[in-house]
Design a protein around this motif. Structure first.
Motif, PDB file in Angstrom:
ATOM      1  N   SER A 127      -2.285   4.964  -3.834  1.00 29.31           N
ATOM      2  CA  SER A 127      -1.899   4.904  -2.381  1.00 29.31           C
ATOM      3  C   SER A 127      -0.979   3.591  -2.722  1.00 29.31           C
ATOM      4  O   SER A 127      -0.070   3.584  -1.805  1.00 29.31           O
ATOM      5  CB  SER A 127      -2.975   4.579  -1.406  1.00 29.31           C
ATOM      6  OG  SER A 127      -3.960   5.496  -1.306  1.00 29.31           O
ATOM      7  N   HIS A 131       2.560   4.712  -3.664  1.00 28.86           N
ATOM      8  CA  HIS A 131       2.814   4.975  -2.512  1.00 28.86           C
ATOM      9  C   HIS A 131       2.641   6.499  -2.230  1.00 28.86           C
ATOM     10  O   HIS A 131       3.670   7.108  -1.318  1.00 28.86           O
ATOM     11  CB  HIS A 131       4.434   4.702  -2.283  1.00 28.86           C
ATOM     12  CG  HIS A 131       4.784   3.438  -2.610  1.00 28.86           C
ATOM     13  ND1 HIS A 131       4.159   2.129  -2.403  1.00 28.86           N
ATOM     14  CD2 HIS A 131       5.592   2.894  -3.721  1.00 28.86           C
ATOM     15  CE1 HIS A 131       4.692   1.011  -2.956  1.00 28.86           C
ATOM     16  NE2 HIS A 131       5.310   1.474  -4.044  1.00 28.86           N
ATOM     17  N   LEU A 132       1.580   6.862  -2.482  1.00 33.19           N
ATOM     18  CA  LEU A 132       1.048   8.323  -2.301  1.00 33.19           C
ATOM     19  C   LEU A 132       0.093   8.280  -0.897  1.00 33.19           C
ATOM     20  O   LEU A 132      -0.938   7.929  -1.193  1.00 33.19           O
ATOM     21  CB  LEU A 132       0.735   9.142  -3.390  1.00 33.19           C
ATOM     22  CG  LEU A 132       1.488   9.451  -4.676  1.00 33.19           C
ATOM     23  CD1 LEU A 132       0.867  10.003  -5.748  1.00 33.19           C
ATOM     24  CD2 LEU A 132       2.909   9.999  -4.186  1.00 33.19           C
ATOM     25  N   SER A 133       0.524   8.538   0.066  1.00 32.86           N
ATOM     26  CA  SER A 133      -0.311   8.436   1.255  1.00 32.86           C
ATOM     27  C   SER A 133      -1.294   9.463   1.053  1.00 32.86           C
ATOM     28  O   SER A 133      -1.086  10.724   0.802  1.00 32.86           O
ATOM     29  CB  SER A 133       0.467   8.593   2.487  1.00 32.86           C
ATOM     30  OG  SER A 133      -0.527   8.837   3.559  1.00 32.86           O
ATOM     31  N   THR A 136      -0.864  11.970   4.250  1.00 32.81           N
ATOM     32  CA  THR A 136       0.337  12.508   4.429  1.00 32.81           C
ATOM     33  C   THR A 136       1.089  13.135   2.994  1.00 32.81           C
ATOM     34  O   THR A 136       1.803  14.052   3.393  1.00 32.81           O
ATOM     35  CB  THR A 136       1.187  11.879   5.177  1.00 32.81           C
ATOM     36  OG1 THR A 136       1.727  10.618   4.393  1.00 32.81           O
ATOM     37  CG2 THR A 136       0.760  11.360   6.316  1.00 32.81           C
ATOM     38  N   ASN A 137       0.523  12.983   2.169  1.00 33.69           N
ATOM     39  CA  ASN A 137       1.128  13.377   0.916  1.00 33.69           C
ATOM     40  C   ASN A 137       0.092  14.008  -0.040  1.00 33.69           C
ATOM     41  O   ASN A 137      -0.878  13.306  -0.504  1.00 33.69           O
ATOM     42  CB  ASN A 137       1.533  12.252   0.043  1.00 33.69           C
ATOM     43  CG  ASN A 137       2.716  12.635  -1.130  1.00 33.69           C
ATOM     44  OD1 ASN A 137       2.326  13.627  -1.837  1.00 33.69           O
ATOM     45  ND2 ASN A 137       3.582  11.624  -1.023  1.00 33.69           N
ATOM     46  N   LEU A 139       0.480  15.087  -2.959  1.00 28.04           N
ATOM     47  CA  LEU A 139       0.338  14.850  -4.339  1.00 28.04           C
ATOM     48  C   LEU A 139      -0.900  13.920  -4.601  1.00 28.04           C
ATOM     49  O   LEU A 139      -1.410  13.631  -5.742  1.00 28.04           O
ATOM     50  CB  LEU A 139       1.639  14.094  -4.721  1.00 28.04           C
ATOM     51  CG  LEU A 139       2.902  14.984  -5.075  1.00 28.04           C
ATOM     52  CD1 LEU A 139       3.885  14.120  -5.307  1.00 28.04           C
ATOM     53  CD2 LEU A 139       2.555  16.049  -5.908  1.00 28.04           C
ATOM     54  N   HIS A 140      -1.344  13.168  -3.594  1.00 26.12           N
ATOM     55  CA  HIS A 140      -2.316  12.097  -3.765  1.00 26.12           C
ATOM     56  C   HIS A 140      -3.785  12.899  -3.976  1.00 26.12           C
ATOM     57  O   HIS A 140      -4.360  12.658  -4.940  1.00 26.12           O
ATOM     58  CB  HIS A 140      -2.627  11.515  -2.284  1.00 26.12           C
ATOM     59  CG  HIS A 140      -3.702  10.310  -2.405  1.00 26.12           C
ATOM     60  ND1 HIS A 140      -5.178  10.605  -2.417  1.00 26.12           N
ATOM     61  CD2 HIS A 140      -3.577   8.989  -2.418  1.00 26.12           C
ATOM     62  CE1 HIS A 140      -5.709   9.415  -2.475  1.00 26.12           C
ATOM     63  NE2 HIS A 140      -4.684   8.524  -2.538  1.00 26.12           N
ATOM     64  N   SER A 259       5.326  14.896 -12.061  1.00 28.18           N
ATOM     65  CA  SER A 259       5.868  14.861 -10.856  1.00 28.18           C
ATOM     66  C   SER A 259       7.453  15.102 -10.992  1.00 28.18           C
ATOM     67  O   SER A 259       8.026  15.552 -10.100  1.00 28.18           O
ATOM     68  CB  SER A 259       5.462  13.702 -10.267  1.00 28.18           C
ATOM     69  OG  SER A 259       6.080  12.581 -10.760  1.00 28.18           O
ATOM     70  N   GLN A 264       9.221  16.508  -7.677  1.00 26.06           N
ATOM     71  CA  GLN A 264       8.641  15.756  -6.745  1.00 26.06           C
ATOM     72  C   GLN A 264       8.471  14.195  -7.534  1.00 26.06           C
ATOM     73  O   GLN A 264       7.535  13.731  -7.515  1.00 26.06           O
ATOM     74  CB  GLN A 264       7.247  16.027  -5.971  1.00 26.06           C
ATOM     75  CG  GLN A 264       7.566  17.304  -5.224  1.00 26.06           C
ATOM     76  CD  GLN A 264       6.300  18.014  -4.785  1.00 26.06           C
ATOM     77  OE1 GLN A 264       5.485  18.304  -5.476  1.00 26.06           O
ATOM     78  NE2 GLN A 264       6.175  17.796  -3.354  1.00 26.06           N
ATOM     79  N   ILE A 266       7.683  10.660  -8.653  1.00 26.39           N
ATOM     80  CA  ILE A 266       6.913   9.475  -8.039  1.00 26.39           C
ATOM     81  C   ILE A 266       7.666   8.478  -8.589  1.00 26.39           C
ATOM     82  O   ILE A 266       7.877   8.010  -9.810  1.00 26.39           O
ATOM     83  CB  ILE A 266       5.423   9.669  -8.395  1.00 26.39           C
ATOM     84  CG1 ILE A 266       4.745  10.828  -7.983  1.00 26.39           C
ATOM     85  CG2 ILE A 266       4.669   8.487  -8.008  1.00 26.39           C
ATOM     86  CD1 ILE A 266       3.328  10.947  -8.500  1.00 26.39           C
TER      87      ILE A 266
END
Length: 302
Positions: A127, A131-133, A136-137, A139-140, A259, A264, A266
């Motif tokens: 997180s 910065h992987l919410s 909302t993301n 990928l997290h 990724s 995508q 990161i």
């Protein structure tokens, strides 16, 4: 493998130098807390000490045994009884230390690195550093799930090595025989195969004997008992911490590559591959803080 006379002399000097720094500093900082660290652990402990006091002086000793040697140099000298002192060591595969005076803090796990690798810690790293919410993301969730799966596999394939090495430490402590094994921060090359999708074991017990020919013999029955013990332990806490951190850093590398491959990419502000020391400094905020550490710090400052 035995140490040379020069290596023994240099090893002994590290604790003497740390002791001399303490003696020299007591007159200049009479009200400070003197903190004796193994060396690489300052970035973990210092922020946690600062929650209680800014008046502390860190002293690097150069390893667990050196911290204990400095402790022995100080403990019987009445002149230093009234100074505030804190000693921090990793437990490694040693038996728990008996209660000492002055009191020593020993990690409740193998080492501080073990406090960086729980999935809850990795969740925060995803997180805040990548910065992987969580909400909302996608990928997290993807990489958190992969992390847990690969970590379990990592524990499965490194169990034999950890059990064998733990037996060597017992032999060293009980028989005063060197382990004959020099380990680095990373798990030995060629023994496992790791990727984002799976981790495989590429070694047997005989392979360990061939790779480390100077290691003393471990009786089969003793090794079997240790393996059984480790099959039922909390591997996150028990297994060699530097290997646990090595897994975390390798997973991050594979995650970044995966990724990018999947379109995508990161972003990672650090920009380059992390080593053990850098990871301790960068991820210290997210690492676990055992209750016993807070209790210890409270005790030594009062």
């Amino acid at each position: 493998m035995s140490l040379s006379v020069e290596e023994l002399r240099e090893s002994r000097m590290r604790s003497v130098v740390a002791y001399a720094e303490f003696v020299d500093s007591t007159g200049k900082l009479p009200n400070h807390l003197f903190c004796f660290f193994e060396g690489k652990d300052n970035p973990y402990y210092v922020p946690r000490i600062k929650k209680y006091t800014d008046d502390f002086h860190p002293i690097k000793c150069g390893g667990r045994s050196k911290v204990l040697e400095v402790h022995n140099l100080i403990k019987n000298q009445v002149v230093y009884n009234n100074y505030k002192k804190a000693f921090f060591v990793d437990r490694d595969f040693n038996e728990e230390l008996p209660v000492q005076k002055p009191i020593i803090y020993e990690t409740p796990c193998y080492s501080i690195e073990n406090l960086f690798v729980d999935f809850k810690v990795f969740k925060q790293i995803l997180s805040n550093e990548f910065h992987l919410s969580e909400t909302t993301n996608a990928l997290h969730e993807k990489y958190l799930k992969l992390y847990q799966e690969r970590q379990q596999e990592f524990h499965n394939v490194t169990l034999l090595f950890n059990a064998w090495y733990a037996c060597l430490i017992t032999i060293r402590n009980e028989q005063n025989i060197q382990t004959g094994v020099q380990l680095e921060d990373k798990f030995p090359k060629g023994l496992i195969q790791i990727s984002i999708d799976k981790i495989l074991q590429n070694y047997t017990f005989q392979d360990l004997l061939d790779k480390f020919p100077n290691a003393p013999e471990v009786e089969e029955e003793i090794l079997s008992l240790k393996i059984l013990e480790f099959e039922n332990c909390d591997a996150l806490r028990t297994f060699r911490g530097k290997f646990e951190m090595d897994f975390l850093l390798k997973f991050i590398d594979y995650m970044l590559a995966d990724s990018k491959t999947n379109g995508q990419p990161i972003k990672f502000s650090f920009g380059t591959q992390l080593n053990n020391q850098q990871a301790i400094a960068l991820f210290s905020t997210y690492a676990e803080t055992p209750d016993c550490l807070n209790v210890y710090i409270n005790k030594v400052i009062n």
